[in-house]
Design an enzyme around this catalytic site. Structure first.
Site, PDB file in Angstrom:
ATOM      1  N   ARG A   1     -78.470 -26.075  31.421  1.00  0.00           N
ATOM      2  CA  ARG A   1     -78.378 -24.893  31.650  1.00  0.00           C
ATOM      3  C   ARG A   1     -78.331 -24.191  33.099  1.00  0.00           C
ATOM      4  O   ARG A   1     -77.699 -23.524  33.641  1.00  0.00           O
ATOM      5  CB  ARG A   1     -79.242 -23.926  30.709  1.00  0.00           C
ATOM      6  CG  ARG A   1     -78.915 -24.296  29.422  1.00  0.00           C
ATOM      7  CD  ARG A   1     -80.086 -22.990  28.516  1.00  0.00           C
ATOM      8  NE  ARG A   1     -81.245 -23.227  28.535  1.00  0.00           N
ATOM      9  CZ  ARG A   1     -81.963 -24.086  27.793  1.00  0.00           C
ATOM     10  NH1 ARG A   1     -81.542 -24.800  26.917  1.00  0.00           N
ATOM     11  NH2 ARG A   1     -83.442 -23.947  27.946  1.00  0.00           N
TER      12      ARG A   1
ATOM     13  N   LYS B   1     -78.559  -5.054  29.391  1.00  0.00           N
ATOM     14  CA  LYS B   1     -77.950  -4.872  28.224  1.00  0.00           C
ATOM     15  C   LYS B   1     -78.218  -4.958  27.023  1.00  0.00           C
ATOM     16  O   LYS B   1     -79.210  -5.714  26.872  1.00  0.00           O
ATOM     17  CB  LYS B   1     -76.806  -6.034  28.959  1.00  0.00           C
ATOM     18  CG  LYS B   1     -75.723  -6.122  27.381  1.00  0.00           C
ATOM     19  CD  LYS B   1     -75.003  -7.523  27.431  1.00  0.00           C
ATOM     20  CE  LYS B   1     -75.333  -8.315  26.099  1.00  0.00           C
ATOM     21  NZ  LYS B   1     -74.406  -9.309  26.012  1.00  0.00           N
TER      22      LYS B   1
ATOM     23  N   GLU C   1     -73.530  -1.234  24.793  1.00  0.00           N
ATOM     24  CA  GLU C   1     -72.766  -2.180  24.224  1.00  0.00           C
ATOM     25  C   GLU C   1     -72.747  -2.058  22.489  1.00  0.00           C
ATOM     26  O   GLU C   1     -73.308  -2.640  22.195  1.00  0.00           O
ATOM     27  CB  GLU C   1     -72.851  -3.607  24.733  1.00  0.00           C
ATOM     28  CG  GLU C   1     -71.870  -4.508  24.122  1.00  0.00           C
ATOM     29  CD  GLU C   1     -72.129  -6.049  24.420  1.00  0.00           C
ATOM     30  OE1 GLU C   1     -72.899  -6.443  25.186  1.00  0.00           O
ATOM     31  OE2 GLU C   1     -71.035  -6.515  24.133  1.00  0.00           O
TER      32      GLU C   1
ATOM     33  N   LYS D   1     -69.987  -0.726  27.576  1.00  0.00           N
ATOM     34  CA  LYS D   1     -69.579  -1.967  27.423  1.00  0.00           C
ATOM     35  C   LYS D   1     -68.734  -1.920  26.103  1.00  0.00           C
ATOM     36  O   LYS D   1     -69.586  -2.275  25.145  1.00  0.00           O
ATOM     37  CB  LYS D   1     -70.307  -3.080  27.513  1.00  0.00           C
ATOM     38  CG  LYS D   1     -69.859  -4.442  27.325  1.00  0.00           C
ATOM     39  CD  LYS D   1     -70.595  -5.447  27.946  1.00  0.00           C
ATOM     40  CE  LYS D   1     -70.189  -7.035  27.304  1.00  0.00           C
ATOM     41  NZ  LYS D   1     -70.871  -7.963  28.199  1.00  0.00           N
TER      42      LYS D   1
HETATM   43  P1  13P Z   1     -67.576 -11.901  25.437  1.00  0.00           P
HETATM   44  O1  13P Z   1     -66.792 -11.385  26.435  1.00  0.00           O
HETATM   45  O2  13P Z   1     -67.582 -13.486  25.233  1.00  0.00           O
HETATM   46  O3  13P Z   1     -67.406 -11.197  24.178  1.00  0.00           O
HETATM   47  O4  13P Z   1     -69.259 -11.590  25.792  1.00  0.00           O
HETATM   48  C1  13P Z   1     -69.608 -10.613  26.433  1.00  0.00           C
HETATM   49  C2  13P Z   1     -71.112 -10.241  26.050  1.00  0.00           C
HETATM   50  O5  13P Z   1     -71.952 -10.089  26.500  1.00  0.00           O
HETATM   51  C3  13P Z   1     -71.249 -10.006  24.789  1.00  0.00           C
HETATM   52  O6  13P Z   1     -72.299  -9.273  24.298  1.00  0.00           O
END
Ligand code: 13P
Length: 341
Positions: free
Chosen positions: A45, A136, A177, A222
């Site tokens: 990782r 996030k 998000e 987002k």
């Molecule tokens: P994806 O663009 O692969 O959907 O991932 C973005 C992300 O941070 C999802 O929480």
């Protein structure tokens, strides 16, 4: 003097820069590594993330922020440089995924609410200390003929707003998000259904953000793009996706929001770029519209790497290409011919 969340948010999304979502949890990394036959060890990782963060062209020119998983926030490159310093030196803002995942709602079948508010104030202080300046939190919204319910939407919107308020108190920009899923089972919904659900979700989220006094200038939204489910028989070209997405965003997202950075949600790399470009083509928009992609920035790089040190250059070239194409798309300057140039 501490930095203002408004200025951090602006720096993350300006001038065609976007966000690299490299915050896959250890479980999600396993899925990605399984696809290329690589063991999910801490060493692998670390090597994979180092490869990304040392891709100078992409990081310096196209990436304004990097979302990290907690392990990565405290990790170092092979030569001992903290990852946070590598990211900062490339002119990008380090960020951190702080939610603890979507958990099923006990009495609302098929719906989830994202957890992680308990103790968040203390965790945010620790992450700030470690260099994170944005965070996030992902809410997952199921979609079919009967879902999401009002109760499911409200629970997620309330949690998003509580998270966002705690972030701003800590001097951290919240990425808010609410993801209406495109590829969950059965994923047969039409673009019209996604339009209706995304509209309801965003109105509820901004109502909660307002009620909890969240400063819109100091946050980044987002969202999902408005798209048909991945198994829907009627798929849509970029112009149609752009039309639906912009119509929902214009109605639901106040102009004060610092920026909008889409998730890719299971779109292919090319679809995610073409759709973003269509949204930025000649429209007068109140916010920067950019990318915060995970899979759509990393898929080619991951398969080019395949876990072999000798492939690092090829993987970095693949990441550079996606970062550059998406940065052009964030300015409405992408063309399909550039993919092969
Ligand atoms: P994806 O663009 O692969 O959907 O991932 C973005 C992300 O941070 C999802 O929480």
């Amino acid at each position: 003097m501490s930095e203002r969340v408004e200025d951090i948010a602006e720096a993350m999304v300006q001038n065609g820069q976007g966000i690299l979502a490299a915050d896959e949890s250890t479980g999600t990394v396993k899925k990605r590594f399984d696809s290329i036959g690589v063991d999910n060890t801490e060493e692998n990782r670390q090597a994979y993330r180092e490869l990304l963060f040392r891709t100078a062209d992409a990081m310096n020119n196209s990436i304004g922020g990097v979302i990290l998983f907690e392990e990565t926030l405290f990790q170092k490159a092979a030569d001992g440089t903290p990852f946070v310093d590598l990211i900062r030196k490339a002119g990008a803002v380090p960020g951190i995924k702080v939610d603890m995942g979507a958990k099923s709602m006990p009495l609302l079948a098929g719906e989830t609410v994202t957890e992680g508010l308990d103790g968040l104030r203390e965790r945010l202080a620790k992450y700030y200390e470690a260099g994170a300046r944005f965070a996030k939190w992902r809410a997952v919204i199921a979609i079919d003929d009967v879902r999401p319910t009002v109760g499911g939407i409200k629970a997620n919107a309330h949690a998003l707003a509580r998270y966002a308020a705690l972030c701003q108190e800590a001097g951290i920009v919240p990425i808010v998000e609410p993801e209406v899923q495109m590829d969950a089972d059965p994923a047969t919904h039409t673009i019209e259904r996604c339009h209706e659900v995304t509209d309801a979700v965003l109105h509820t989220v901004f109502n909660e953000l307002h009620q909890q006094n969240v400063k819109l200038e100091g946050m980044v939204l987002k969202p999902n793009m408005v798209v048909p489910g991945s198994k829907c028989v009627t798929q849509c070209p970029p112009e149609v996706v752009a039309h639906h997405t912009l119509s929902v965003l214009r109605r639901a997202v106040p102009a004060a929001v610092a920026g909008i950075a889409f998730l890719s949600g299971g779109q292919s790399e090319l679809e995610a770029t073409a759709n973003l470009n269509a949204m930025n083509s000649g429209k007068n928009l109140p916010w920067p519209l950019t990318f915060s992609y995970g899979r759509a920035l990393q898929a080619s790089a991951l398969s080019a790497w395949g876990g072999a040190a000798g492939n690092v250059g090829a993987a970095q070239a693949a990441f550079t290409q996606r970062a550059k194409m998406n940065s052009l798309a964030a300015k409405g300057e992408w063309k399909e011919e550039l993919e092969t140039a």
